[in-house]
Enzyme design. Sequence first.
Site, PDB file in Angstrom:
ATOM      1  N   LYS A 117       0.772  -1.235   0.012  1.00  0.00           N
ATOM      2  CA  LYS A 117       0.131  -0.220  -0.029  1.00  0.00           C
ATOM      3  C   LYS A 117       0.859   1.373   0.012  1.00  0.00           C
ATOM      4  O   LYS A 117       0.515   2.158  -0.614  1.00  0.00           O
ATOM      5  CB  LYS A 117      -0.942  -0.142   1.194  1.00  0.00           C
ATOM      6  CG  LYS A 117      -2.200  -1.070   1.036  1.00  0.00           C
ATOM      7  CD  LYS A 117      -3.300  -0.673   2.018  1.00  0.00           C
ATOM      8  CE  LYS A 117      -4.556  -1.469   1.316  1.00  0.00           C
ATOM      9  NZ  LYS A 117      -5.678  -1.386   2.362  1.00  0.00           N
ATOM     10  N   LYS A 199      -3.979 -11.236  -7.220  1.00  0.00           N
ATOM     11  CA  LYS A 199      -5.376 -11.296  -6.363  1.00  0.00           C
ATOM     12  C   LYS A 199      -6.250 -10.441  -6.992  1.00  0.00           C
ATOM     13  O   LYS A 199      -6.090  -9.363  -7.435  1.00  0.00           O
ATOM     14  CB  LYS A 199      -4.925 -11.027  -4.674  1.00  0.00           C
ATOM     15  CG  LYS A 199      -6.188 -11.071  -3.786  1.00  0.00           C
ATOM     16  CD  LYS A 199      -5.828 -10.462  -2.572  1.00  0.00           C
ATOM     17  CE  LYS A 199      -6.056  -8.866  -2.612  1.00  0.00           C
ATOM     18  NZ  LYS A 199      -6.046  -8.257  -1.397  1.00  0.00           N
ATOM     19  N   LYS A 202     -10.410  -4.723  -5.927  1.00  0.00           N
ATOM     20  CA  LYS A 202     -11.048  -3.560  -6.191  1.00  0.00           C
ATOM     21  C   LYS A 202     -10.149  -2.450  -6.747  1.00  0.00           C
ATOM     22  O   LYS A 202     -10.526  -1.503  -7.608  1.00  0.00           O
ATOM     23  CB  LYS A 202     -12.187  -2.724  -5.350  1.00  0.00           C
ATOM     24  CG  LYS A 202     -11.659  -3.062  -3.955  1.00  0.00           C
ATOM     25  CD  LYS A 202     -12.970  -2.696  -3.152  1.00  0.00           C
ATOM     26  CE  LYS A 202     -12.690  -3.370  -1.733  1.00  0.00           C
ATOM     27  NZ  LYS A 202     -13.840  -3.542  -0.968  1.00  0.00           N
TER      28      LYS A 202
HETATM   29  P1  TYM Z   1     -10.440  -6.412   3.244  1.00  0.00           P
HETATM   30  O1  TYM Z   1     -11.582  -5.252   3.370  1.00  0.00           O
HETATM   31  O2  TYM Z   1      -9.675  -6.006   2.289  1.00  0.00           O
HETATM   32  O3  TYM Z   1     -11.144  -7.747   2.726  1.00  0.00           O
HETATM   33  C1  TYM Z   1     -12.388  -8.247   3.697  1.00  0.00           C
HETATM   34  C2  TYM Z   1     -12.149  -9.866   3.249  1.00  0.00           C
HETATM   35  O4  TYM Z   1     -12.156 -10.221   2.364  1.00  0.00           O
HETATM   36  C3  TYM Z   1     -10.868 -11.160   1.897  1.00  0.00           C
HETATM   37  N1  TYM Z   1     -10.610 -11.121   0.569  1.00  0.00           N
HETATM   38  C4  TYM Z   1     -10.343 -12.101  -0.453  1.00  0.00           C
HETATM   39  N2  TYM Z   1     -10.435 -13.504  -0.242  1.00  0.00           N
HETATM   40  C5  TYM Z   1     -10.401 -14.129  -1.256  1.00  0.00           C
HETATM   41  N3  TYM Z   1      -9.788 -13.685  -2.484  1.00  0.00           N
HETATM   42  C6  TYM Z   1      -9.466 -12.322  -2.580  1.00  0.00           C
HETATM   43  N4  TYM Z   1      -9.194 -11.945  -3.750  1.00  0.00           N
HETATM   44  C7  TYM Z   1      -9.919 -11.526  -1.667  1.00  0.00           C
HETATM   45  N5  TYM Z   1      -9.845 -10.106  -1.407  1.00  0.00           N
HETATM   46  C8  TYM Z   1     -10.109  -9.883  -0.414  1.00  0.00           C
HETATM   47  C9  TYM Z   1      -9.892 -10.711   3.089  1.00  0.00           C
HETATM   48  O5  TYM Z   1      -9.097 -11.580   3.240  1.00  0.00           O
HETATM   49  C10 TYM Z   1     -10.791 -10.242   4.028  1.00  0.00           C
HETATM   50  O6  TYM Z   1     -10.957 -11.298   5.154  1.00  0.00           O
HETATM   51  N6  TYM Z   1      -7.957  -5.822   7.413  1.00  0.00           N
HETATM   52  C11 TYM Z   1      -9.296  -6.381   7.011  1.00  0.00           C
HETATM   53  C12 TYM Z   1     -10.557  -5.826   7.572  1.00  0.00           C
HETATM   54  C13 TYM Z   1     -10.497  -6.118   8.959  1.00  0.00           C
HETATM   55  C14 TYM Z   1     -10.495  -7.251   9.728  1.00  0.00           C
HETATM   56  C15 TYM Z   1     -10.487  -6.998  11.152  1.00  0.00           C
HETATM   57  C16 TYM Z   1     -10.872  -8.473   9.527  1.00  0.00           C
HETATM   58  C17 TYM Z   1     -10.145  -5.212   9.988  1.00  0.00           C
HETATM   59  N7  TYM Z   1     -10.289  -5.599  11.191  1.00  0.00           N
HETATM   60  C18 TYM Z   1     -10.432  -7.996  11.927  1.00  0.00           C
HETATM   61  C19 TYM Z   1     -10.381  -9.519  10.365  1.00  0.00           C
HETATM   62  C20 TYM Z   1     -10.620  -9.261  11.766  1.00  0.00           C
HETATM   63  C21 TYM Z   1      -9.152  -6.104   5.482  1.00  0.00           C
HETATM   64  O7  TYM Z   1      -8.791  -4.795   4.961  1.00  0.00           O
HETATM   65  O8  TYM Z   1     -10.128  -6.754   4.876  1.00  0.00           O
END
Ligand code: TYM
Length: 335
Positions: A117, A199, A202
């Site tokens: 990032k 991966k 968005k």
């Molecule tokens: P975020 O918002 O980027 O993504 C949300 C969830 O989607 C999963 N994900 C994917 N899984 C499979 N294939 C993909 N291409 C793919 N893209 C995204 C992510 O692994 C995630 O599970 N930091 C986290 C949000 C968060 C969180 C937490 C999660 C904040 N606090 C506490 C668990 C526990 C995040 O940015 O996810």
Amino acid sequence: MPENEKKKVILSGIQPSGAFTLGNYVGAIKNWAKLQDDYDCLYMIADMHAITVRQDPAKLRQNTMEAYAAIVACGVDPENSVAFIQSHVPTHAQLNWLLACSTQFGELSRMTQFKDKSAKHPDDINAGLFTYPVLMAADILAYNADLVPVGVDQKQHLELTRNVAQRFNQRYGELFTLPDGYIPPKGAKIMSLADPTKKMSKSDENQNGCIYILDDKDTIIRKFKRAVTDSETVVRYAEGKDGINNLMTIYSVVTGKNYDEIEREFDGKGYGDFKTAVGEAVSDHLKPVKDNFDRIISDKKYLQECYTRGDEAAFKISRKIVSKAYHKAGFVDRT
Ligand code: TYM
């Protein structure tokens, strides 16, 4: 599970940074709904995490409401789970500070998401982006969650959470549960349709590579038809066939068929037929999600009632744990 046995606690979150992708759905949210009956589940919209990259405030508010509506549309039941908005529950920020003082600069520097990032936003490498995984640890530890359903890309953050929890426990005495990841055996990393070595995300420059859960049928089918595959013609799961493997994974998750069944189904057929079938299966699968979303998003009052209930429940649970953490760290108890 026997009736008097305490259910395990699950917590997960998702950032409201625009429409959810098929990756978010398959890797995380689809499983959130499935786990609700067997666990005590807490699911949150991570709006505080979202501002680690610059956001337009009005758009962030809108995205947060849409994200909340979307998780409900995907099957999170606010009557059965605690579904809340992160910034509404002050204990997350409170615990964040305590944990930050038990986290090393070196370990945060090793986080690959921070490196990625900061390379993408070189003009805004803010401290929040760097300490982001500490806030995520606070999200999880404030509820003493046992399990965290996430995709593969969050694994490193979970490892850090365990390390920080362990360090805190050693320093101040046992308090935090060391959480395990709940990473789905299939679909934990959905790849871009345009470049199946990357991966699905968005922020992908090529938007044909990314399916959004609210895309209409024609768009979904068009994107799948363009999916990058390989020069073979046989639908089979094998090393080096990243594009086909990704499509087979997606097809398997939305239809429940295993890889052998899929290979047999497309025996003698070409990639064109297969891609169309995947597109149709995905759009059929997502149709109820889209219908639910359209209904829920127009009912602001219902959404507000749901998240207010979730916010209060989340605060009630986390306040107890965070107060204990403050006490252990040596802060004078509030009277
Ligand atoms: P975020 O918002 O980027 O993504 C949300 C969830 O989607 C999963 N994900 C994917 N899984 C499979 N294939 C993909 N291409 C793919 N893209 C995204 C992510 O692994 C995630 O599970 N930091 C986290 C949000 C968060 C969180 C937490 C999660 C904040 N606090 C506490 C668990 C526990 C995040 O940015 O996810």
